[in-house]
Design an enzyme around this catalytic site. Structure first.
Site, PDB file in Angstrom:
ATOM      1  N   LYS A  48      -6.323  49.565  -6.428  1.00 15.75           N
ATOM      2  CA  LYS A  48      -6.883  49.967  -7.720  1.00 15.75           C
ATOM      3  C   LYS A  48      -5.747  50.635  -8.492  1.00 15.75           C
ATOM      4  CE  LYS A  48     -10.201  50.431 -10.659  1.00 15.75           C
ATOM      5  NZ  LYS A  48     -10.726  49.292 -11.401  1.00 15.75           N
ATOM      6  N   ASP A  96     -12.843  49.766   4.277  1.00 13.34           N
ATOM      7  CA  ASP A  96     -14.169  50.093   4.811  1.00 13.34           C
ATOM      8  C   ASP A  96     -15.246  49.419   3.968  1.00 13.34           C
ATOM      9  OD1 ASP A  96     -16.171  51.507   6.328  1.00 13.34           O
ATOM     10  OD2 ASP A  96     -16.427  52.798   4.578  1.00 13.34           O
ATOM     11  N   ASP A 123     -17.925  45.809   4.812  1.00  7.33           N
ATOM     12  CA  ASP A 123     -19.392  45.761   4.870  1.00  7.33           C
ATOM     13  C   ASP A 123     -19.886  44.646   3.947  1.00  7.33           C
ATOM     14  OD1 ASP A 123     -19.623  47.985   6.629  1.00  7.33           O
ATOM     15  OD2 ASP A 123     -21.386  48.730   5.569  1.00  7.33           O
ATOM     16  N   TYR A 179      -9.132  59.119   4.081  1.00  4.07           N
ATOM     17  CA  TYR A 179      -9.690  59.450   5.390  1.00  4.07           C
ATOM     18  C   TYR A 179      -8.948  60.593   6.089  1.00  4.07           C
ATOM     19  CZ  TYR A 179     -13.150  55.735   5.586  1.00  4.07           C
ATOM     20  OH  TYR A 179     -14.249  54.956   5.355  1.00  4.07           O
ATOM     21  N   ASP A 182     -12.252  45.961  -7.505  1.00  3.97           N
ATOM     22  CA  ASP A 182     -13.530  45.642  -8.164  1.00  3.97           C
ATOM     23  C   ASP A 182     -13.664  44.131  -8.364  1.00  3.97           C
ATOM     24  OD1 ASP A 182     -11.416  45.892  -9.950  1.00  3.97           O
ATOM     25  OD2 ASP A 182     -12.571  46.908 -11.514  1.00  3.97           O
TER      26      ASP A 182
HETATM   27  C1  IPM Z   1     -16.443  52.052   9.937  1.00  2.00           C
HETATM   28  C2  IPM Z   1     -17.286  53.280   9.647  1.00  2.00           C
HETATM   29  C3  IPM Z   1     -16.433  54.552   9.675  1.00  2.00           C
HETATM   30  C4  IPM Z   1     -15.373  54.383   8.603  1.00  2.00           C
HETATM   31  C5  IPM Z   1     -17.216  55.851   9.480  1.00  2.00           C
HETATM   32  C6  IPM Z   1     -18.249  56.050  10.579  1.00  2.00           C
HETATM   33  C7  IPM Z   1     -16.331  57.055   9.401  1.00  2.00           C
HETATM   34  O1  IPM Z   1     -17.945  53.128   8.435  1.00  2.00           O
HETATM   35  O2  IPM Z   1     -15.848  51.989  11.020  1.00  2.00           O
HETATM   36  O3  IPM Z   1     -16.402  51.143   9.114  1.00  2.00           O
HETATM   37  O4  IPM Z   1     -15.638  54.669   7.426  1.00  2.00           O
HETATM   38  O5  IPM Z   1     -14.290  53.955   8.931  1.00  2.00           O
HETATM   39 MN    MN Z   2     -17.723  51.161   7.560  1.00  2.00          MN
END
Ligand code: IPM
Ligand code: MN
Ligand code: NAD
Length: 356
Positions: free
Chosen positions: A192, A249, A253, A135, A225
């Site tokens: 990883k 990140d 999700d 990042y 993984d």
């Molecule tokens: C999050 C988002 C951000 C990240 C993006 C918008 C840069 O996906 O906060 O999870 O990857 O950190």
């Molecule tokens: Mn995200």
């Protein structure tokens, strides 16, 4: 009387502008002594006058506010996403909010896509390194547009950065219990290191050294993984997970999917002792923006997380309890199988909070 805490509110773009007002309404209903001030940072402002972060904006936030509540950034009209980079990643990096704390909790069995999984089975937290890694966006492109084009994307990992986030994870494990009151007992480092040996090697060495300082906490490791597979096969095994910026990140999700989707996931970007920033895990969701259908619960749970951080545990508990009531009584948006709009869910929860 407790002195009111000052909260900066930055709704941002898309559904951020819809869910954050609901979170603010619920905050007010909780009776916590907070004062809010709203800022228009986001795509609209950028398109109007070219400003992403006003001059000295981060210093102002750090000096004048106790916490920041943020929606999301991302707008199809800004194809470079420059404002999101400068505002969101800017806050994380420039305010040095090194621990991105993302709790993963299943509030009701009906929300989990896995069979036979109950709330007690999904109660872990991901601590994501938030100021380094890929990042940093270090690198460059050489011979762009030619057949010989080269793109380099560096993964920056400093010993100090890795140490402090791993230590944060062990401290978190020591100081926090699960929802049912039982102790947290394990920290799992996810990397990883079998393929990315330089950065992975540093994480491995630091994790081993720090884990020795916490003999009462079990230290575990999993490749990212394999972790993704295990999260779906059996989320019961996870307690505290610590990982780098990008893996954090991605796996959060995935983990949001266990909680009922992105609309349910909360997070905090924290540097102990500094003004910290709280935001739902989801983005600005352009396709559903402006339709009053986004789920505000992730933002509302984020506001509870912020109140806990500020020392208002009772008010935070009221909010979490009211969200749980809303789920049980099906006062939810479409993504959760309900029939209410964003505002109506926010209103219902605010009223329930006020009545508690
Ligand atoms: C999050 C988002 C951000 C990240 C993006 C918008 C840069 O996906 O906060 O999870 O990857 O950190
Ligand atoms: Mn995200
Ligand atoms: P997203 O999180 O916006 O959406 C992913 C999916 O989840 C979509 O199907 C969306 O409709 C759904 N969703 C998300 N939040 C929801 C909610 N509250 N209620 C109901 N459904 C919800 O991710 P994306 O589509 O990959 O990205 C869209 C934009 O948001 C991009 O510009 C991206 O860069 C940005 N983004 C910003 C942040 C942030 O500011 N923290 C986080 C992630 C993505």
């Amino acid at each position: 009387m407790t002195k009111a805490k000052r909260i900066a509110i930055i709704p941002g773009d898309g559904i951020g502008k819809e869910v954050i007002p609901q979170a603010v309404k619920v905050l007010a209903a909780s009776g916590a002594p907070v004062e809010t001030a709203e800022f228009d940072w986001g795509a609209g402002r950028y398109l109007a006058d070219g400003t992403t972060v006003p001059r000295d904006g981060f210093a102002m936030l750090a000096k004048e506010f106790d916490a920041i509540l943020v929606g999301a950034f991302g707008d199809p009209r800004v194809s470079t996403n420059i404002h999101a980079k400068e505002i969101l990643l800017g806050m994380r990096f420039r305010m040095d909010l090194y621990a991105n704390v993302r709790p993963v909790r299943l509030l009701d069995a009906s929300l989990c896509p896995l069979k036979g999984v109950e709330p007690k089975d999904v109660d872990f937290v991901v601590i994501r390194e938030n100021t380094e890694g890929v990042y940093v966006d270090a690198g460059g492109v050489f011979k762009q547009g030619t057949e010989d084009e080269v793109a380099v994307q560096e993964d920056i990992n400093t010993r100090k950065g890795v140490e402090r986030v791993i230590r944060y994870a062990f401290d978190y494990c020591e100081k926090n219990t699960k929802l049912d009151g039982s102790k947290r007992a394990k920290v799992l480092m996810c990397d990883k290191s079998n393929a990315m040996t330089h950065a992975g090697g540093l994480w491995q060495r630091v994790f081993k050294a720090i884990s020795r300082e916490y003999p009462q906490i079990k230290a575990e490791h999993m490749y990212v993984d394999a972790l993704c597979m295990q999260m779906v096969r059996d989320p019961r095994q996870f307690d505290v997970i610590v990982t780098n910026n990008m893996f954090g990140d991605i796996i959060t999700d995935l983990a949001a999917g266990l909680q009922g989707g992105l609309g349910m996931a909360a997070s905090g970007n924290i540097h102990p002792g500094k003004t910290s920033m709280f935001e739902p895990v989801h983005g600005s969701a352009p396709p559903i923006a402006g339709k009053n259908i986004a789920n505000p619960m992730g933002a509302i749970l984020t506001s509870a997380m912020m109140l806990n951080h500020l020392g208002f545990a009772a008010e935070a508990a009221k909010i979490e309890g009211a969200v749980l009531d809303a789920i049980r009584e099906k006062k939810t948006t479409q993504d959760m199988g309900g029939a209410l709009g964003t505002k109506e869910v926010g209103e219902w929860i605010a009223q329930r909070v006020a009545g508690r």
